[in-house]
Motif scaffolding. Structure first.
Motif, PDB file in Angstrom:
ATOM      1  N   LEU A   1     -40.640   0.153  23.894  1.00  0.00           N
ATOM      2  CA  LEU A   1     -41.288  -0.820  24.775  1.00  0.00           C
ATOM      3  C   LEU A   1     -41.217  -0.381  26.238  1.00  0.00           C
ATOM      4  O   LEU A   1     -42.195  -0.524  26.980  1.00  0.00           O
ATOM      5  N   LEU A   2     -40.082   0.168  26.649  1.00  0.00           N
ATOM      6  CA  LEU A   2     -39.960   0.676  28.023  1.00  0.00           C
ATOM      7  C   LEU A   2     -40.942   1.829  28.264  1.00  0.00           C
ATOM      8  O   LEU A   2     -41.589   1.891  29.315  1.00  0.00           O
ATOM      9  N   ALA A   3     -41.041   2.735  27.297  1.00  0.00           N
ATOM     10  CA  ALA A   3     -41.964   3.863  27.440  1.00  0.00           C
ATOM     11  C   ALA A   3     -43.401   3.364  27.522  1.00  0.00           C
ATOM     12  O   ALA A   3     -44.204   3.887  28.306  1.00  0.00           O
ATOM     13  N   LEU A   4     -43.718   2.357  26.746  1.00  0.00           N
ATOM     14  CA  LEU A   4     -45.065   1.788  26.771  1.00  0.00           C
ATOM     15  C   LEU A   4     -45.360   1.180  28.143  1.00  0.00           C
ATOM     16  O   LEU A   4     -46.423   1.420  28.726  1.00  0.00           O
ATOM     17  N   ALA A   5     -44.420   0.424  28.684  1.00  0.00           N
ATOM     18  CA  ALA A   5     -44.614  -0.175  30.005  1.00  0.00           C
ATOM     19  C   ALA A   5     -44.741   0.910  31.067  1.00  0.00           C
ATOM     20  O   ALA A   5     -45.624   0.839  31.937  1.00  0.00           O
ATOM     21  N   ARG A   6     -43.880   1.916  30.999  1.00  0.00           N
ATOM     22  CA  ARG A   6     -43.953   3.019  31.975  1.00  0.00           C
ATOM     23  C   ARG A   6     -45.310   3.697  31.920  1.00  0.00           C
ATOM     24  O   ARG A   6     -45.899   4.034  32.945  1.00  0.00           O
ATOM     25  N   GLU A   7     -45.800   3.913  30.694  1.00  0.00           N
ATOM     26  CA  GLU A   7     -47.089   4.582  30.539  1.00  0.00           C
ATOM     27  C   GLU A   7     -48.211   3.764  31.174  1.00  0.00           C
ATOM     28  O   GLU A   7     -49.063   4.302  31.878  1.00  0.00           O
ATOM     29  N   TRP A   8     -48.235   2.452  30.952  1.00  0.00           N
ATOM     30  CA  TRP A   8     -49.289   1.605  31.513  1.00  0.00           C
ATOM     31  C   TRP A   8     -49.219   1.581  33.037  1.00  0.00           C
ATOM     32  O   TRP A   8     -50.239   1.668  33.713  1.00  0.00           O
ATOM     33  N   LEU A   9     -48.017   1.467  33.578  1.00  0.00           N
ATOM     34  CA  LEU A   9     -47.866   1.455  35.040  1.00  0.00           C
ATOM     35  C   LEU A   9     -48.276   2.805  35.627  1.00  0.00           C
ATOM     36  O   LEU A   9     -48.969   2.864  36.649  1.00  0.00           O
ATOM     37  N   GLU A  10     -47.865   3.873  34.982  1.00  0.00           N
ATOM     38  CA  GLU A  10     -48.186   5.215  35.479  1.00  0.00           C
ATOM     39  C   GLU A  10     -49.677   5.507  35.337  1.00  0.00           C
ATOM     40  O   GLU A  10     -50.267   6.162  36.198  1.00  0.00           O
ATOM     41  N   ARG A  11     -50.283   5.034  34.282  1.00  0.00           N
ATOM     42  CA  ARG A  11     -51.720   5.250  34.074  1.00  0.00           C
ATOM     43  C   ARG A  11     -52.520   4.657  35.241  1.00  0.00           C
ATOM     44  O   ARG A  11     -53.453   5.279  35.742  1.00  0.00           O
ATOM     45  N   PHE A  12     -52.127   3.454  35.682  1.00  0.00           N
ATOM     46  CA  PHE A  12     -52.815   2.827  36.813  1.00  0.00           C
ATOM     47  C   PHE A  12     -52.575   3.640  38.091  1.00  0.00           C
ATOM     48  O   PHE A  12     -53.500   3.918  38.849  1.00  0.00           O
TER      49      PHE A  12
END
Length: 186
Positions: free
Chosen positions: A58-69
């Motif tokens: 879940l942390l990796a998923l959140a990091r990915e979404w924030l980084e993608r933006f």
């Protein structure tokens, strides 16, 4: 099940994050690792090879979404633009562009709402917001202009959650007006 044929480890990791996003959107954070593994077409052991726990996934998923933006905004900075507010203009362009795809925006916001129920992810998002705040404040715009433009860009990007889907021409006019405000004399 061994390594999924045809996928390298990075592709498998990406498939797991995509599957996690889908499953969390559908079931919330109560979704299981088995659900994610099944959706990605890997074994639970294969998932655990990449992510040691559900919390880590879940942390990796959140990091990915924030980084993608963040990556999208940085890529949208016009290299020929050297006026104050160039990062803010890129932020506006990306935020409004994403609002053009109402279904994807709704999906992203639903996912982020589920993820925000995890305290570590809320902390991660807060740190990201503070980083944005610092970066955007350093962009050289008057604070009142910055606050107005960001509030409008963030607001329009959240409209699809509430069933509002402005016409593309409306969004383009708003984007252009917000960008113009960043050039106005304070």
């Amino acid at each position: 099940m061994g390594r999924t044929a045809g996928r390298d480890p990075e592709q498998t990791r990406a498939a797991l994050l995509d599957a996690a996003a889908e499953v969390v959107r559908e079931r919330g954070i109560s979704a299981t690792l088995d659900d994610v593994a099944r959706r990605a077409g890997v074994s639970k052991g294969g998932l655990l090879y990449h992510f040691a726990s559900k919390h880590e996934l879940l942390l990796a998923l959140a990091r990915e979404w924030l980084e993608r933006f963040r990556v999208a905004v940085l890529a949208a900075v016009d290299p020929a633009d050297d006026a104050p507010g160039r990062l803010v203009r890129a932020y506006v362009r990306v935020s409004v562009h994403e609002a053009l795809d109402a279904a994807a925006t709704r999906d992203a916001l639903v996912l982020l709402a589920h993820l925000s129920s995890v305290e570590a992810i809320t902390d991660l998002a807060r740190a990201d917001a503070l980083r944005w705040q610092e970066d955007l404040r350093a962009d050289g715009l008057p604070q009142d202009v910055l606050a107005l433009v960001l509030a409008a860009a963030d607001g329009v990007s959240a409209q699809p959650v509430w069933g509002m889907e402005p016409a593309p021409q409306e969004l383009e006019r708003l984007r252009d007006r917000l960008v113009a405000l960043t050039y106005a004399e304070g």
